[in-house]
Write a protein that holds these residues in place. Structure first.
Motif, short mmCIF file in Angstrom:
data_model
loop_
_atom_site.label_atom_id
_atom_site.label_comp_id
_atom_site.label_asym_id
_atom_site.label_seq_id
_atom_site.Cartn_x
_atom_site.Cartn_y
_atom_site.Cartn_z
N LYS A 19 0.84 -1.19 0.00
CA LYS A 19 0.00 0.00 0.00
C LYS A 19 0.87 1.24 0.00
O LYS A 19 1.93 1.27 0.64
CB LYS A 19 -0.90 0.03 1.24
N SER A 20 0.42 2.28 -0.68
CA SER A 20 1.17 3.53 -0.68
C SER A 20 0.91 4.27 0.63
O SER A 20 -0.15 4.08 1.26
CB SER A 20 0.75 4.41 -1.86
N PRO A 21 1.82 5.14 1.06
CA PRO A 21 1.61 5.88 2.31
C PRO A 21 0.31 6.69 2.32
O PRO A 21 -0.31 6.86 3.37
CB PRO A 21 2.82 6.81 2.37
N GLU A 22 -0.12 7.17 1.14
CA GLU A 22 -1.33 7.99 1.06
C GLU A 22 -2.59 7.22 1.40
O GLU A 22 -3.63 7.81 1.72
CB GLU A 22 -1.45 8.60 -0.34
N GLU A 23 -2.55 5.89 1.35
CA GLU A 23 -3.73 5.08 1.65
C GLU A 23 -3.97 4.94 3.15
O GLU A 23 -5.01 4.45 3.58
CB GLU A 23 -3.60 3.71 1.00
N ALA A 24 -2.98 5.34 3.97
CA ALA A 24 -3.11 5.34 5.44
C ALA A 24 -3.30 3.95 6.04
O ALA A 24 -3.84 3.81 7.13
CB ALA A 24 -4.25 6.26 5.88
N ALA A 25 -2.83 2.93 5.33
CA ALA A 25 -2.91 1.57 5.86
C ALA A 25 -1.61 1.14 6.53
O ALA A 25 -1.60 0.19 7.32
CB ALA A 25 -3.25 0.58 4.74
N THR A 26 -0.52 1.83 6.21
CA THR A 26 0.80 1.46 6.72
C THR A 26 1.45 2.65 7.43
O THR A 26 1.07 3.80 7.22
CB THR A 26 1.71 0.99 5.57
N THR A 27 2.45 2.35 8.25
CA THR A 27 3.16 3.41 8.97
C THR A 27 3.88 4.31 7.96
O THR A 27 4.55 3.83 7.05
CB THR A 27 4.19 2.80 9.94
N HIS A 28 3.74 5.62 8.13
CA HIS A 28 4.30 6.54 7.15
C HIS A 28 5.83 6.49 7.17
O HIS A 28 6.45 6.45 8.24
CB HIS A 28 3.82 7.97 7.42
N PRO A 29 6.46 6.51 5.99
CA PRO A 29 7.93 6.40 5.94
C PRO A 29 8.67 7.52 6.67
O PRO A 29 9.77 7.29 7.18
CB PRO A 29 8.23 6.41 4.44
N LEU A 30 8.10 8.72 6.75
CA LEU A 30 8.79 9.79 7.46
C LEU A 30 8.87 9.52 8.96
O LEU A 30 9.84 9.91 9.62
CB LEU A 30 8.11 11.14 7.21
N VAL A 31 7.86 8.84 9.51
CA VAL A 31 7.90 8.45 10.92
C VAL A 31 8.98 7.40 11.13
O VAL A 31 9.77 7.46 12.07
CB VAL A 31 6.53 7.93 11.39
N VAL A 32 9.02 6.43 10.23
CA VAL A 32 10.05 5.38 10.31
C VAL A 32 11.44 5.99 10.20
O VAL A 32 12.35 5.68 10.98
CB VAL A 32 9.83 4.32 9.20
N GLU A 33 11.61 6.90 9.25
CA GLU A 33 12.92 7.52 9.04
C GLU A 33 13.37 8.31 10.26
O GLU A 33 14.55 8.26 10.65
CB GLU A 33 12.87 8.43 7.81
N ALA A 34 12.46 9.04 10.88
CA ALA A 34 12.82 9.83 12.06
C ALA A 34 13.33 8.93 13.19
O ALA A 34 14.30 9.26 13.88
CB ALA A 34 11.61 10.64 12.53
#
Length: 381
Positions: A57-72
């Motif tokens: 799923k793409s981040p825009e679908e709001a089904a998965t943890t957003h990559p910017l949160v993971v990166e931080a």
């Protein structure tokens, strides 16, 4: 250890959007509220950063943890001298092709390139004894996750067709490799049994820190087929149970109806509400409640004839054959093998369906919804 006589802290940080500066500041503030990253990560430790990567799923679908949160989080772990790696076991078969597609679609591949953080490709399994387990005394887990020195869990705040809400506690179901999830679902069909399984996984493989992505959550037919819903918060706690208590309340859901929290409280794992303390930013006093899946499970222990009648009132998966693209994911992930493909379209044998809703959860095209007879809904009000 009982938590009833101890305060448990849940940190809150406002974060209005998925913009790098906002997210980096909010994540750092959260962890600082709880003592700083050095309280959780020592130099040279292997740190499993476990987001919710349920499907491609793409981040825009709001089904998965957003990559910017993971990166931080990855960058903070690196600053503390730890060796982070991103790891999860999405639903479906365990193979490198599927994992690669999930890493790419969810933005994890890009996070790894920007930070130098490793992506986990080892889908090997390990069986661990769990003497304290209530429904399992042994668990088959993802070896890479089980052997990490530290686990930092990064759940996504969402509604869920089976458990009503999914967050920090249910995130650790991703520690079970690939299609083994289906096997556990099949063996534990009752909601109480499955909820206890979630608790057993968390007590065997506890995360040191849990950080909830609630900037944009999901309401309605979660965990993958619902609608994005803006909240504007990140939250964190050492306790996944306390974190889920606060997050459930945040979306207008009474934590008392969540079976896994009720069971955890009985086992001394989940403190009373009066012992859960908020630190950091204030939560809103009121919020428009999230839409919750409308179907309700009827779990009566009835004799054969009555059981058949009640069975007709149970919620069931219904396939939108126009939206269906014939990929067969529903058939592959069905724990009960109740779905067959006929002319590239799914056919459900309802008498075999165990109502786990994996077909809805893992359909990449949102072609499955859950339907229930009106009388079934009325009986469970």
């Amino acid at each position: 250890m009982s938590l009833n006589n101890h305060h448990v802290y849940v940190a809150v940080a406002k974060c209005p959007a998925y913009e790098r500066d906002y997210v980096n500041t909010s994540v750092k503030n959260l962890i600082d509220f709880l003592g700083g990253i050095e309280n959780y990560v020592l130099p040279e430790q292997k740190v499993a950063v476990k987001p919710n990567l349920i499907a491609k799923k793409s981040p825009e679908e709001a089904a998965t943890t957003h990559p910017l949160v993971v990166e931080a989080v990855v960058r903070l772990v690196q600053e503390a001298g730890g060796n982070p790696f991103i790891v999860d076991s999405p639903g479906g078969p365990s193979n490198k092709g599927l994992l690669s597609a999930v890493y790419r679609a969810t933005g994890m591949e890009a996070v790894a390139k920007r930070t130098g953080c490793r992506l986990n490709w080892d889908m090997g399994e390990i069986e661990l004894n769990h003497p304290r387990g209530r429904v399992v005394k042994k668990l088959t887990l993802l070896k890479a996750l089980a052997e990490a020195d530290v686990i930092i869990s990064l759940p996504k705040l969402k509604t869920h067709g089976m458990t009503k809400y999914t967050g920090a506690v249910k995130l650790m179901y991703g520690a079970i490799p690939g299609l083994k999830k289906a096997q556990y679902h099949f063996n534990m069909q009752k909601l109480e049994e499955f909820s206890q399984l979630l608790i057993d996984i968390n007590t065997l493989l506890p995360a040191s820190l849990n950080i909830m992505d609630g900037i944009i959550g999901m309401e309605g037919d979660g965990p993958t087929a619902g609608s994005p819903r803006e909240l504007g918060f990140l939250l964190a706690s050492q306790s996944p149970f306390a974190l889920d208590h606060i997050c459930a309340g945040l979306i207008g859901l009474d934590p008392a109806i969540l079976v896994f929290l009720k069971l955890a409280a009985e086992q001394g794992l989940y403190p009373p509400a009066s012992s859960i303390k908020i630190c950091g930013d204030k939560l809103p006093e009121s919020i428009v409640a999230f839409k919750i899946p409308g179907h309700k499970q009827i779990d009566f222990n009835l004799p054969g004839p009555l059981k058949k009648i009640v069975g007709r009132l149970q919620p069931k998966p219904v396939f939108n054959l126009q939206a269906c693209r014939g990929c067969g994911e529903c058939q592959k992930c069905c724990p009960a093998q109740a779905i067959t493909m006929l002319n590239n379209k799914p056919l459900l044998t309802l008498s075999e369906c165990i109502r786990c809703y994996c077909c809805q959860e893992l359909c990449p095209h949102k072609a499955v919804h859950i339907q229930q007879h009106w009388l079934g809904k009325k009986l469970m009000r």
